[in-house]
Structures are given as C-alpha cells and as structure tokens.
Design a protein around this motif. Sequence first.
Motif, PDB file in Angstrom:
ATOM      1  N   VAL A  49     -18.814 -15.955  39.075  1.00  0.00           N
ATOM      2  CA  VAL A  49     -18.074 -17.051  38.758  1.00  0.00           C
ATOM      3  C   VAL A  49     -16.863 -17.338  39.486  1.00  0.00           C
ATOM      4  O   VAL A  49     -16.330 -16.240  39.904  1.00  0.00           O
ATOM      5  N   PHE A  50     -16.625 -18.613  39.856  1.00  0.00           N
ATOM      6  CA  PHE A  50     -15.221 -19.101  40.266  1.00  0.00           C
ATOM      7  C   PHE A  50     -14.458 -19.551  39.187  1.00  0.00           C
ATOM      8  O   PHE A  50     -15.030 -20.257  38.443  1.00  0.00           O
ATOM      9  N   ARG A  51     -13.304 -19.228  39.068  1.00  0.00           N
ATOM     10  CA  ARG A  51     -12.392 -19.887  37.992  1.00  0.00           C
ATOM     11  C   ARG A  51     -11.179 -20.405  38.648  1.00  0.00           C
ATOM     12  O   ARG A  51     -10.409 -19.788  39.082  1.00  0.00           O
ATOM     13  N   PRO A  52     -10.904 -21.612  38.377  1.00  0.00           N
ATOM     14  CA  PRO A  52     -11.779 -22.859  37.898  1.00  0.00           C
ATOM     15  C   PRO A  52     -13.007 -23.121  38.484  1.00  0.00           C
ATOM     16  O   PRO A  52     -13.035 -22.990  39.798  1.00  0.00           O
ATOM     17  N   ALA A  53     -13.923 -23.567  38.002  1.00  0.00           N
ATOM     18  CA  ALA A  53     -15.348 -23.646  38.896  1.00  0.00           C
ATOM     19  C   ALA A  53     -15.222 -25.116  39.414  1.00  0.00           C
ATOM     20  O   ALA A  53     -15.950 -25.454  40.697  1.00  0.00           O
ATOM     21  N   ILE A  54     -14.545 -26.085  38.715  1.00  0.00           N
ATOM     22  CA  ILE A  54     -14.208 -27.416  39.151  1.00  0.00           C
ATOM     23  C   ILE A  54     -12.827 -27.689  39.251  1.00  0.00           C
ATOM     24  O   ILE A  54     -12.161 -27.420  38.337  1.00  0.00           O
ATOM     25  N   LEU A  55     -12.192 -27.935  40.251  1.00  0.00           N
ATOM     26  CA  LEU A  55     -10.926 -28.130  40.535  1.00  0.00           C
ATOM     27  C   LEU A  55     -10.537 -29.321  41.141  1.00  0.00           C
ATOM     28  O   LEU A  55     -11.050 -29.820  42.322  1.00  0.00           O
ATOM     29  N   GLU A  56      -9.751 -30.146  40.619  1.00  0.00           N
ATOM     30  CA  GLU A  56      -9.331 -31.587  41.011  1.00  0.00           C
ATOM     31  C   GLU A  56      -8.073 -31.624  41.730  1.00  0.00           C
ATOM     32  O   GLU A  56      -7.344 -31.099  41.075  1.00  0.00           O
ATOM     33  N   VAL A  57      -7.922 -31.855  42.847  1.00  0.00           N
ATOM     34  CA  VAL A  57      -6.736 -31.883  43.874  1.00  0.00           C
ATOM     35  C   VAL A  57      -6.474 -33.276  44.541  1.00  0.00           C
ATOM     36  O   VAL A  57      -7.354 -33.913  44.550  1.00  0.00           O
ATOM     37  N   ALA A  58      -4.996 -33.298  45.067  1.00  0.00           N
ATOM     38  CA  ALA A  58      -4.677 -34.465  45.878  1.00  0.00           C
ATOM     39  C   ALA A  58      -4.936 -34.226  47.124  1.00  0.00           C
ATOM     40  O   ALA A  58      -5.034 -33.082  47.800  1.00  0.00           O
ATOM     41  N   GLY A 104     -13.112 -36.547  48.896  1.00  0.00           N
ATOM     42  CA  GLY A 104     -14.418 -36.195  48.536  1.00  0.00           C
ATOM     43  C   GLY A 104     -14.830 -34.868  47.699  1.00  0.00           C
ATOM     44  O   GLY A 104     -13.886 -34.230  47.436  1.00  0.00           O
ATOM     45  N   ILE A 105     -16.131 -34.750  47.620  1.00  0.00           N
ATOM     46  CA  ILE A 105     -16.562 -33.362  46.871  1.00  0.00           C
ATOM     47  C   ILE A 105     -16.747 -32.002  48.113  1.00  0.00           C
ATOM     48  O   ILE A 105     -17.456 -32.544  48.822  1.00  0.00           O
ATOM     49  N   TYR A 106     -16.316 -31.196  47.746  1.00  0.00           N
ATOM     50  CA  TYR A 106     -16.455 -29.813  48.529  1.00  0.00           C
ATOM     51  C   TYR A 106     -17.196 -28.790  47.611  1.00  0.00           C
ATOM     52  O   TYR A 106     -16.651 -28.444  46.742  1.00  0.00           O
ATOM     53  N   GLY A 107     -18.479 -28.655  47.823  1.00  0.00           N
ATOM     54  CA  GLY A 107     -19.380 -27.461  47.396  1.00  0.00           C
ATOM     55  C   GLY A 107     -18.878 -26.320  47.975  1.00  0.00           C
ATOM     56  O   GLY A 107     -18.942 -26.301  49.043  1.00  0.00           O
ATOM     57  N   MET A 118     -23.141 -18.405  41.767  1.00  0.00           N
ATOM     58  CA  MET A 118     -21.758 -18.393  42.024  1.00  0.00           C
ATOM     59  C   MET A 118     -21.390 -19.480  42.823  1.00  0.00           C
ATOM     60  O   MET A 118     -21.559 -19.402  44.284  1.00  0.00           O
ATOM     61  N   ILE A 119     -21.196 -20.681  42.365  1.00  0.00           N
ATOM     62  CA  ILE A 119     -21.070 -21.868  42.928  1.00  0.00           C
ATOM     63  C   ILE A 119     -19.725 -22.522  42.137  1.00  0.00           C
ATOM     64  O   ILE A 119     -19.413 -22.462  41.355  1.00  0.00           O
ATOM     65  N   GLY A 120     -18.902 -23.552  43.186  1.00  0.00           N
ATOM     66  CA  GLY A 120     -17.853 -24.139  42.531  1.00  0.00           C
ATOM     67  C   GLY A 120     -17.606 -25.366  43.489  1.00  0.00           C
ATOM     68  O   GLY A 120     -18.227 -25.720  44.493  1.00  0.00           O
ATOM     69  N   PHE A 121     -16.745 -26.233  42.942  1.00  0.00           N
ATOM     70  CA  PHE A 121     -16.552 -27.512  43.687  1.00  0.00           C
ATOM     71  C   PHE A 121     -14.967 -27.974  43.579  1.00  0.00           C
ATOM     72  O   PHE A 121     -14.307 -27.541  42.469  1.00  0.00           O
ATOM     73  N   ILE A 122     -14.407 -28.461  44.559  1.00  0.00           N
ATOM     74  CA  ILE A 122     -13.163 -29.047  44.710  1.00  0.00           C
ATOM     75  C   ILE A 122     -13.303 -30.522  44.878  1.00  0.00           C
ATOM     76  O   ILE A 122     -14.117 -30.979  45.762  1.00  0.00           O
ATOM     77  N   LEU A 123     -12.774 -31.247  43.871  1.00  0.00           N
ATOM     78  CA  LEU A 123     -12.636 -32.635  44.013  1.00  0.00           C
ATOM     79  C   LEU A 123     -11.292 -33.171  44.762  1.00  0.00           C
ATOM     80  O   LEU A 123     -10.269 -32.880  44.035  1.00  0.00           O
ATOM     81  N   ALA A 159     -18.885 -37.437  34.969  1.00  0.00           N
ATOM     82  CA  ALA A 159     -18.093 -37.624  33.826  1.00  0.00           C
ATOM     83  C   ALA A 159     -16.632 -37.721  34.411  1.00  0.00           C
ATOM     84  O   ALA A 159     -15.979 -38.620  33.798  1.00  0.00           O
ATOM     85  N   ILE A 160     -16.002 -36.993  35.092  1.00  0.00           N
ATOM     86  CA  ILE A 160     -14.800 -36.916  35.448  1.00  0.00           C
ATOM     87  C   ILE A 160     -14.602 -38.181  36.486  1.00  0.00           C
ATOM     88  O   ILE A 160     -13.681 -38.964  36.249  1.00  0.00           O
ATOM     89  N   ALA A 161     -15.703 -38.676  37.276  1.00  0.00           N
ATOM     90  CA  ALA A 161     -15.477 -40.000  38.125  1.00  0.00           C
ATOM     91  C   ALA A 161     -15.454 -41.008  37.144  1.00  0.00           C
ATOM     92  O   ALA A 161     -14.709 -41.971  37.620  1.00  0.00           O
TER      93      ALA A 161
END
Length: 167
Positions: A49-58, A104-107, A118-123, A159-161
Amino acid sequence: MITRRTHLLMLGGAMAAPILLRPGPARADTLHEVEMRDFDPEDRSQRMVFRPAILEVAPGDSVRFVAASRSHNAQSIDGMIPEGAEPFRGRINEEIEVTFETEGIYGYICQPHQTMGMIGFILVGDFTGNLEQVREAGANLRGRDTTRRFEEYLAEIEAIAEERGFV
C-alpha cells in the motif's frame, strides 16, 4: 519537477500517514509525504500500500515518496497524468520528491507490486480535467487486486470531486 534522494530505509517506528486524504488543499509550496509500505500498520490485512492512498494537494505542492518498507518505488502510470504534466519514476528503495504544478489526477504505482494492488493517486487543484482519461486508462491495469483498488479509489475520487463542487 523531480528531486531524487537516496536515503536509508526507516523500518519500524515510522509514523503512519492518514489512510486516505487530508481535508483539502493547503497553500501552495507545501511538502507532503506518501509512504510506500508492505502493509498498512492500522490494518495488516491490507498489503502493498501507499499511505495515504489518495492525497489532495494544491498546485505547486510537492510530495515526497518515502520507502517505509524495502523493495518499493513510485512511478506515474501511463495515461493517468494530466496533459502536459511530466511523468515521474523513482528507483527501488529511493525517496523522491515530485512537485505537482498542473491540475489534475496523477495515478501512480509501485512497479514491482503493481499487480498486487499497490496504486495511489495525487489530486491537484480542480483535478477533474483528466478524470475521464484516468477512468479509461484504468481498463489497462493488470491484477485483480489492482483493479479492485482502482475501482475503490476512483469512487472515492468521484465523491471528493462532488463534495468540492468540481462536477
């Protein structure tokens, strides 16, 4: 922008990052961390896993990918980054920092463990510009665990969007 640094691994004793995301983008130029782990310290049944799996940034924020366990890397997934954004790829056991300028979204995946989910996303910012592209690229992922996590994380991203009023 990618900054490469090689560090000794910290095994054990590392603080766990939040499971999914922080409450919203902070000011630009903030440094965030994502841990690459063999298992989730809060739920040992969740492996690779990546922790956090989904991370929202500016826009303008950076993310440091930290090898909290051995034999991991972080690299962007073809088709899952915004148009004009620079792909990134760290080596195994390497800590890298990536600055995210384009909204954008970075997978991203861990190359050795991609089929294990083992996948994650940066928003970044108003990240919905490439949501459909990410959704379509998900069809090319390999591995049952990866497909399951992709679908779970994509539902969370949608859901975040909606919560942010982006859709």
